[in-house]
Motif scaffolding. Sequence first.
Motif, PDB file in Angstrom:
ATOM      1  N   HIS A 301       4.889  -8.237  16.642  1.00 58.55           N
ATOM      2  CA  HIS A 301       4.036  -9.089  17.470  1.00 58.55           C
ATOM      3  C   HIS A 301       3.859  -8.513  18.874  1.00 58.55           C
ATOM      4  O   HIS A 301       4.304  -9.095  19.870  1.00 58.55           O
ATOM      5  N   ALA A 302       3.221  -7.361  18.947  1.00 59.48           N
ATOM      6  CA  ALA A 302       3.014  -6.722  20.248  1.00 59.48           C
ATOM      7  C   ALA A 302       1.821  -5.799  20.181  1.00 59.48           C
ATOM      8  O   ALA A 302       1.467  -5.277  19.115  1.00 59.48           O
ATOM      9  N   THR A 303       1.206  -5.594  21.330  1.00 60.22           N
ATOM     10  CA  THR A 303       0.071  -4.659  21.392  1.00 60.22           C
ATOM     11  C   THR A 303       0.527  -3.220  21.202  1.00 60.22           C
ATOM     12  O   THR A 303      -0.306  -2.329  21.048  1.00 60.22           O
ATOM     13  N   THR A 304       1.848  -2.988  21.225  1.00 63.99           N
ATOM     14  CA  THR A 304       2.363  -1.634  20.992  1.00 63.99           C
ATOM     15  C   THR A 304       2.729  -1.404  19.523  1.00 63.99           C
ATOM     16  O   THR A 304       3.437  -0.448  19.205  1.00 63.99           O
ATOM     17  N   SER A 305       2.231  -2.249  18.625  1.00 62.36           N
ATOM     18  CA  SER A 305       2.302  -1.967  17.184  1.00 62.36           C
ATOM     19  C   SER A 305       1.110  -1.085  16.825  1.00 62.36           C
ATOM     20  O   SER A 305       0.241  -1.449  16.025  1.00 62.36           O
ATOM     21  N   PHE A 306       1.078   0.073  17.440  1.00 59.32           N
ATOM     22  CA  PHE A 306      -0.100   0.939  17.424  1.00 59.32           C
ATOM     23  C   PHE A 306      -0.570   1.254  16.005  1.00 59.32           C
ATOM     24  O   PHE A 306       0.207   1.698  15.155  1.00 59.32           O
ATOM     25  N   GLY A 307      -1.865   1.016  15.778  1.00 62.44           N
ATOM     26  CA  GLY A 307      -2.492   1.382  14.521  1.00 62.44           C
ATOM     27  C   GLY A 307      -2.179   0.455  13.366  1.00 62.44           C
ATOM     28  O   GLY A 307      -2.630   0.700  12.245  1.00 62.44           O
ATOM     29  N   LEU A 308      -1.418  -0.613  13.622  1.00 58.17           N
ATOM     30  CA  LEU A 308      -0.988  -1.516  12.552  1.00 58.17           C
ATOM     31  C   LEU A 308      -1.715  -2.845  12.684  1.00 58.17           C
ATOM     32  O   LEU A 308      -1.584  -3.536  13.683  1.00 58.17           O
ATOM     33  N   TRP A 309      -2.478  -3.209  11.661  1.00 60.94           N
ATOM     34  CA  TRP A 309      -3.237  -4.457  11.653  1.00 60.94           C
ATOM     35  C   TRP A 309      -2.631  -5.432  10.650  1.00 60.94           C
ATOM     36  O   TRP A 309      -1.973  -5.027   9.695  1.00 60.94           O
ATOM     37  N   ASP A 310      -2.894  -6.703  10.859  1.00 61.12           N
ATOM     38  CA  ASP A 310      -2.563  -7.685   9.835  1.00 61.12           C
ATOM     39  C   ASP A 310      -3.662  -7.627   8.778  1.00 61.12           C
ATOM     40  O   ASP A 310      -4.822  -7.972   9.053  1.00 61.12           O
ATOM     41  N   HIS A 311      -3.304  -7.194   7.578  1.00 61.19           N
ATOM     42  CA  HIS A 311      -4.330  -6.919   6.568  1.00 61.19           C
ATOM     43  C   HIS A 311      -4.964  -8.178   6.002  1.00 61.19           C
ATOM     44  O   HIS A 311      -6.074  -8.116   5.449  1.00 61.19           O
ATOM     45  N   ASP A 312      -4.278  -9.325   6.115  1.00 58.44           N
ATOM     46  CA  ASP A 312      -4.911 -10.566   5.680  1.00 58.44           C
ATOM     47  C   ASP A 312      -5.967 -11.007   6.689  1.00 58.44           C
ATOM     48  O   ASP A 312      -7.060 -11.449   6.310  1.00 58.44           O
ATOM     49  N   LYS A 313      -5.633 -10.898   7.979  1.00 55.68           N
ATOM     50  CA  LYS A 313      -6.584 -11.303   9.015  1.00 55.68           C
ATOM     51  C   LYS A 313      -7.672 -10.258   9.224  1.00 55.68           C
ATOM     52  O   LYS A 313      -8.832 -10.592   9.489  1.00 55.68           O
ATOM     53  N   TYR A 314      -7.294  -8.997   9.124  1.00 55.10           N
ATOM     54  CA  TYR A 314      -8.241  -7.904   9.395  1.00 55.10           C
ATOM     55  C   TYR A 314      -8.219  -6.924   8.221  1.00 55.10           C
ATOM     56  O   TYR A 314      -7.622  -5.853   8.285  1.00 55.10           O
ATOM     57  N   PRO A 315      -8.870  -7.300   7.112  1.00 64.02           N
ATOM     58  CA  PRO A 315      -8.823  -6.459   5.914  1.00 64.02           C
ATOM     59  C   PRO A 315      -9.555  -5.131   6.068  1.00 64.02           C
ATOM     60  O   PRO A 315      -9.229  -4.162   5.372  1.00 64.02           O
ATOM     61  N   ASP A 316     -10.538  -5.064   6.959  1.00 67.69           N
ATOM     62  CA  ASP A 316     -11.325  -3.831   7.117  1.00 67.69           C
ATOM     63  C   ASP A 316     -11.617  -3.598   8.604  1.00 67.69           C
ATOM     64  O   ASP A 316     -12.748  -3.738   9.060  1.00 67.69           O
ATOM     65  N   PRO A 317     -10.593  -3.239   9.376  1.00 66.28           N
ATOM     66  CA  PRO A 317     -10.813  -3.092  10.824  1.00 66.28           C
ATOM     67  C   PRO A 317     -11.817  -2.002  11.172  1.00 66.28           C
ATOM     68  O   PRO A 317     -12.607  -2.166  12.113  1.00 66.28           O
ATOM     69  N   LYS A 318     -11.821  -0.904  10.425  1.00 61.32           N
ATOM     70  CA  LYS A 318     -12.793   0.148  10.718  1.00 61.32           C
ATOM     71  C   LYS A 318     -14.214  -0.340  10.482  1.00 61.32           C
ATOM     72  O   LYS A 318     -15.121  -0.057  11.271  1.00 61.32           O
ATOM     73  N   GLY A 319     -14.400  -1.084   9.402  1.00 59.12           N
ATOM     74  CA  GLY A 319     -15.728  -1.625   9.121  1.00 59.12           C
ATOM     75  C   GLY A 319     -16.152  -2.628  10.172  1.00 59.12           C
ATOM     76  O   GLY A 319     -17.321  -2.652  10.595  1.00 59.12           O
ATOM     77  N   MET A 320     -15.212  -3.469  10.609  1.00 59.01           N
ATOM     78  CA  MET A 320     -15.515  -4.450  11.646  1.00 59.01           C
ATOM     79  C   MET A 320     -15.923  -3.749  12.947  1.00 59.01           C
ATOM     80  O   MET A 320     -16.939  -4.110  13.574  1.00 59.01           O
ATOM     81  N   ILE A 321     -15.166  -2.747  13.349  1.00 55.79           N
ATOM     82  CA  ILE A 321     -15.462  -2.057  14.603  1.00 55.79           C
ATOM     83  C   ILE A 321     -16.774  -1.288  14.494  1.00 55.79           C
ATOM     84  O   ILE A 321     -17.576  -1.255  15.443  1.00 55.79           O
ATOM     85  N   ALA A 322     -17.025  -0.708  13.325  1.00 55.57           N
ATOM     86  CA  ALA A 322     -18.305  -0.020  13.126  1.00 55.57           C
ATOM     87  C   ALA A 322     -19.473  -0.998  13.252  1.00 55.57           C
ATOM     88  O   ALA A 322     -20.527  -0.665  13.807  1.00 55.57           O
ATOM     89  N   HIS A 323     -19.277  -2.218  12.755  1.00 50.76           N
ATOM     90  CA  HIS A 323     -20.315  -3.252  12.879  1.00 50.76           C
ATOM     91  C   HIS A 323     -20.586  -3.564  14.350  1.00 50.76           C
ATOM     92  O   HIS A 323     -21.747  -3.635  14.778  1.00 50.76           O
ATOM     93  N   PHE A 324     -19.530  -3.731  15.121  1.00 52.85           N
ATOM     94  CA  PHE A 324     -19.714  -4.039  16.542  1.00 52.85           C
ATOM     95  C   PHE A 324     -20.360  -2.869  17.285  1.00 52.85           C
ATOM     96  O   PHE A 324     -21.198  -3.070  18.167  1.00 52.85           O
ATOM     97  N   LYS A 325     -19.987  -1.677  16.908  1.00 53.09           N
ATOM     98  CA  LYS A 325     -20.598  -0.512  17.568  1.00 53.09           C
ATOM     99  C   LYS A 325     -22.082  -0.404  17.231  1.00 53.09           C
ATOM    100  O   LYS A 325     -22.883   0.049  18.056  1.00 53.09           O
ATOM    101  N   SER A 326     -22.456  -0.849  16.034  1.00 51.75           N
ATOM    102  CA  SER A 326     -23.879  -0.833  15.675  1.00 51.75           C
ATOM    103  C   SER A 326     -24.666  -1.825  16.526  1.00 51.75           C
ATOM    104  O   SER A 326     -25.888  -1.727  16.639  1.00 51.75           O
ATOM    105  N   GLU A 327     -23.941  -2.775  17.136  1.00 51.24           N
ATOM    106  CA  GLU A 327     -24.562  -3.738  18.040  1.00 51.24           C
ATOM    107  C   GLU A 327     -24.437  -3.294  19.500  1.00 51.24           C
ATOM    108  O   GLU A 327     -24.669  -4.080  20.416  1.00 51.24           O
ATOM    109  N   ASP A 328     -24.064  -2.033  19.686  1.00 50.35           N
ATOM    110  CA  ASP A 328     -23.947  -1.432  21.013  1.00 50.35           C
ATOM    111  C   ASP A 328     -22.878  -2.115  21.857  1.00 50.35           C
ATOM    112  O   ASP A 328     -23.046  -2.316  23.060  1.00 50.35           O
TER     113      ASP A 328
END
Length: 741
Positions: A301-328
């Motif tokens: 439970h820290a921002t220093t859990s670098f590169g580690l996501w909760d897979h239930d809450k964030y099943p596809d973080p790369k896809g999510m971030i790519a979506h936001f980047k497509s929205e500039d």
Amino acid sequence: MNISTRFTGLFSALLLSSSVALSAAAQDLSLRASDIQFHAQDSAFRYGFTVDDKPAVSADAAAGILIGGKPITLTGTPHCAASPCTLNATAADGTPLHIVITLAAHHATLTLSSAKVLGDVRFSTAGAAPAYGLSDHAVEQAHLSTLANKQFNTDVTGFADDAFLSGQGGTRLVSNFIIYPQQRFAVLLIDPHRKIVHTSAQQIQQGVQNLNGSVTIHYFFGDPHEIYKQYLDARNSAGYKVLMPKYEAFGVGWEAFGALGWETNQKTDTDSIDRYLKLGYPLKWIVIGSGFWPDKPDSMHATTSFGLWDHDKYPDPKGMIAHFKSEDLTVMLGLRIAFITDGPYSAAGLAHGYFLKDNDGKPLVYKIGFPHSPIYLLDAHNPAALSWYMSLVKKWQDYGVSGWKEDLYGYGKYDLRDDKIDPTNDRLMAQHQLIIERNGYLSSNGDLHRINDFNYNQNQDRGPVNSLALAYSGFPLVYPDIVGGTFGESRFSTGRTAKMETYMQRNAMWAAMHSSMGMGEPPWSFSASTAAVMLKAAKLHERIAPYLFSNARRFFNDGYPWTMTPLPIAFPDDASVYGRENATTRGYEWLIGDSMLATPLYGNDYDTSNARDIYLPAGNWMDFDTGKIYPGKQTLKSFALPTDKTPLFIGGSGVTLEQQQGKLYLCIYPVATTSTAKLTLPASATPITVNISSKVGAALSSLIVKTKSGKTVATTTLGHAIAFQPTAGETYNVSQNVTGN
């Protein structure tokens, strides 16, 4: 120090350049360089300054430097005939001391050094008032002011703190720079450890609790432009860098913690952000600041859990971030230097000695505000530890994250240096990452300077005083925290009331006038009228963002707080600008550049007041909404400011840079007769020059714009200005058609 009076004539003859002069009275000293003259009286080294032969800083009545509460004593003969001048002295216990006095244009320093560790070292002069600065500490005057009236106030006269350090109350972004604009000087002792800071009309003291080697106090002289330029140079020279911010930070943002509290996940984040965009909010950056780490175990439970996501809450973080980047959108995460002791990377940090240690070399364990578990803290001043930390940050960057909301807090019971975060922000800025800075000492090494968390249930005078205090202190890229604060923390009832609706409207309009604003609690959860004001505020900010950024570039170059200039800094000789930025008068006004005057109605009476006494400084000032022009140097008594009114006047040169419908326009408001303005476009540092010669209030149809080569520029009308799309580096001459009005 026995010095023969035969030296007096020789040294006096050198006063026209840079020299030392000793008066006939033994141990009196005078040193001049340029327009600054340093005076020290008697063996107690009571010192002061004159500028252009006029008193600037007077000597303290008792002593100039005290150690352990006792004056030092000068000894021997000074071996100097010019600045820098080195003097010998002793402490009351006989400890040998060295003092080096250095004078330059608009700047003087005194450096005290000792081979022995000394306690309670203070530089002392006579006092001055009013006084401004102290960054976050300015809103801690309820605990640190010696005055009977301890209201929120940007004037820090009466401030006294013998343990000045980040972590006191809500202090995290720290500066002990204090400016006295009426007297045209400022004071700063640079040291990242516990300091001593007192300022009153009778006495000014800055010092350190412990001297280990040497310490330097700076005195800056001149008008505020000259003072802030010297302050900028001193910060940079001491390693506390002022770095160039990035344009996207000046757009409208979104923060998950404000919008969703702890109910953040890939779906809720995406739904909220996309709904904001669909409603027309011009978002440019987003912060997923909470709950993205694995839910189990608690050591994650820290921002220093670098590169580690909760897979239930964030099943596809790369896809999510790519979506936001497509929205500039620039995607940001929360970031701290705190490592839970049994967290995923702590063993490696321990093995290599990358965490802060005690005097025996053992890693220190801390309990801070968050994470809730015991933690280690990165030793960011260890180059190897810093490089290791950056290699861990890359694990987030590999997902497409390119910005960070730095947010270490709750460490006030520990003796942590003020610049504990500065090295990490320096490295992140060098990577062109977007940074919301919250902790730091003197450095402007983030794109935005965030005030301490600001919520609905708090005294609303704290916010504007906090913002203005940051600007006075050299942190003018102010982000006033999330619009509406953090409803999701359950600190108050979130049931919609008339007061809460008014709060959201007032808070949004106030936030719009800062360098950035971030959306949180959603407009669709409020009434239609409140939602309309929130959207209007966001679009207003988008409109003036190019002008804000042009002035941020000016701040980077000369240190002057162009993006948020308090009126005592802009008009130091105007007595009417003083005594207004407090919880009694609530005259919270500031300039943006030279052409915009922000006049938001804000403070703890936000829900009962609909008018303010607005002071208009020298010049002519146009109501942004109505186009009515008022002459300056007057107070508009009980000026109506309903919640949907734009709290803005245009004055100065009348030249701004604004964005409308995705296009950049140079706008000219007819408020000046003859003026010159320089601006820069977001994508270019090459200045645009605008020369104006016309009548105040001239009909827009009568104004003609030509390039330097004489080519006529096609213009349009935007509000009460003529406007055109400018070219970087061009010179534009604006005149009035002789047949026009």
